[in-house]
Design an enzyme around this catalytic site. Structure first.
Site, PDB file in Angstrom:
ATOM      1  N   CYS A  41       0.808  -1.218   0.000  1.00 32.96           N
ATOM      2  CA  CYS A  41       0.000   0.000   0.000  1.00 32.96           C
ATOM      3  C   CYS A  41       0.845   1.273   0.000  1.00 32.96           C
ATOM      4  CB  CYS A  41      -0.963  -0.008   1.186  1.00 32.96           C
ATOM      5  SG  CYS A  41      -0.231  -0.550   2.745  1.00 32.96           S
TER       6      CYS A  41
ATOM      7  N   HIS B  93      -2.149   6.436   4.664  1.00 34.78           N
ATOM      8  CA  HIS B  93      -0.720   6.463   4.960  1.00 34.78           C
ATOM      9  C   HIS B  93      -0.126   7.787   4.498  1.00 34.78           C
ATOM     10  CE1 HIS B  93      -1.267   2.393   5.939  1.00 34.78           C
ATOM     11  NE2 HIS B  93      -0.699   1.796   4.910  1.00 34.78           N
TER      12      HIS B  93
END
Length: 318
Positions: free
Chosen positions: A124, A230
């Site tokens: 990711c 993130h």
């Protein structure tokens, strides 16, 4: 004829997001089948205007005829079932199990790297880094990349989210240390060289996706106590001199990359775009840094996999 699509691991965080995103693509000629562990057998998930039953994953399921299989599973499950499904189907694997062996794809960057019928979805954090750097690498070249990540709890799955407010280390379900009012300066296991597994993934995958075999990539990964998205601080050295304006222009050459004033999780959550901000020059006109935010469940995982599938189907992501 309708294409038969299997989503394996359909009840996990990423699997549910895959089902949700796929259901909003307005594709009528799809037959979708959902699989998960025996504990999830019989669960019902909404898909578009219908409801689909989740079936237990077993070897009989892997022998069925599907056109495409999206494996939203961990390494152990993928290790067993990806080879079985790939005998009859194109498999898009979300785990890290086969990333060193098979094509690792971000459709906006390297879809043409695909060979064979096993395709790997990247880590990711890697997706956000590569999306942000893609246009810069193509226009100005890169010599060095140094990355620090600030990764949300959903990257550790449902159990990671359950640890968010746990103050007793003995009761943690996923994390090694209490995350409440804390940061954990590694993700995964610490390897013999001192880097953790997440850092090794990020360094290897960035070079593979962007075709930067000779570029030095360094990484520090950190778990932070937020639910989704993130953040990534990226320092980089270009081969050619550039201005910050030129770098901003290069970033947005990649579809789904968007320049914003401040890339924050609150702005990226639930969104399809990778947000890039604060591109600034360091010591000279070849050294720069920037801050990037990505929804790790969407473009960092589920959305990227669905985009690969849609490329195969000749459809545009909506």
């Amino acid at each position: 004829m309708a294409k038969k699509i299997a989503v394996v691991g359909a009840t996990g965080l990423v699997g549910r997001t895959v089902v949700d995103i796929l259901s909003h693509q307005n594709i009528e000629d799809l037959d979708v089948y959902l699989f998960a562990s025996k504990l999830s057998h019989g669960k019902i998930l909404k898909f578009s205007n219908t409801r689909l039953k989740v079936c237990a994953l077993d070897e009989d399921a892997a022998n069925l005829n599907f056109d495409y299989v999206l494996m939203c599973t961990n390494e152990n499950v993928s290790k067993k079932y990806v080879p079985l499904f790939s005998k009859k189907s194109v498999v898009i694997d979300f785990s890290s199990q086969f990333r060193h062996k098979f094509p690792l794809i971000v459709p906006q960057i390297n879809f043409n790297d695909i060979k064979g019928n096993i395709i790997c979805n990247p880590n990711c954090s890697t997706v956000g880094v590569c999306m942000a750097l893609n246009g810069i690498a193509k226009t100005f070249g890169l010599e060095e990349i140094t990355i620090s990540t600030y990764q949300s709890l959903s990257g550790a799955g449902q159990l990671g989210l359950l640890d968010k407010f746990e103050k007793d280390a003995k009761k943690l379900k996923k994390l090694d240390y209490v995350i409440d009012n804390n940061l954990i300066p590694y993700i995964g296991k610490i390897e013999n060289d001192g880097f953790c597994t997440e850092e090794h993934k990020l360094m290897y995958e960035t070079k593979k996706i962007l075709h930067l075999d000779d570029v030095v990539v360094r990484a520090q990964t950190t778990r932070v106590p937020i639910d989704v998205c993130h953040g990534e601080s990226i320092f980089f050295k270009t081969k050619k001199p550039a201005t910050t304006k030129q770098l901003c222009d290069a970033v947005v050459q990649t579809k789904n990359c968007k320049m914003v004033e401040f890339a924050m999780p609150i702005l990226a959550s639930g969104k399809d775009d990778v947000l890039v901000s604060r591109i600034r020059q360091c010591e000279d006109d070849r050294h720069f840094c920037m801050f990037v935010t990505i929804d790790n469940l969407r473009k960092g995982a589920a959305q990227n996999g669905v985009e690969i599938l849609l490329k195969y189907l000749g459809r545009e992501y909506v």
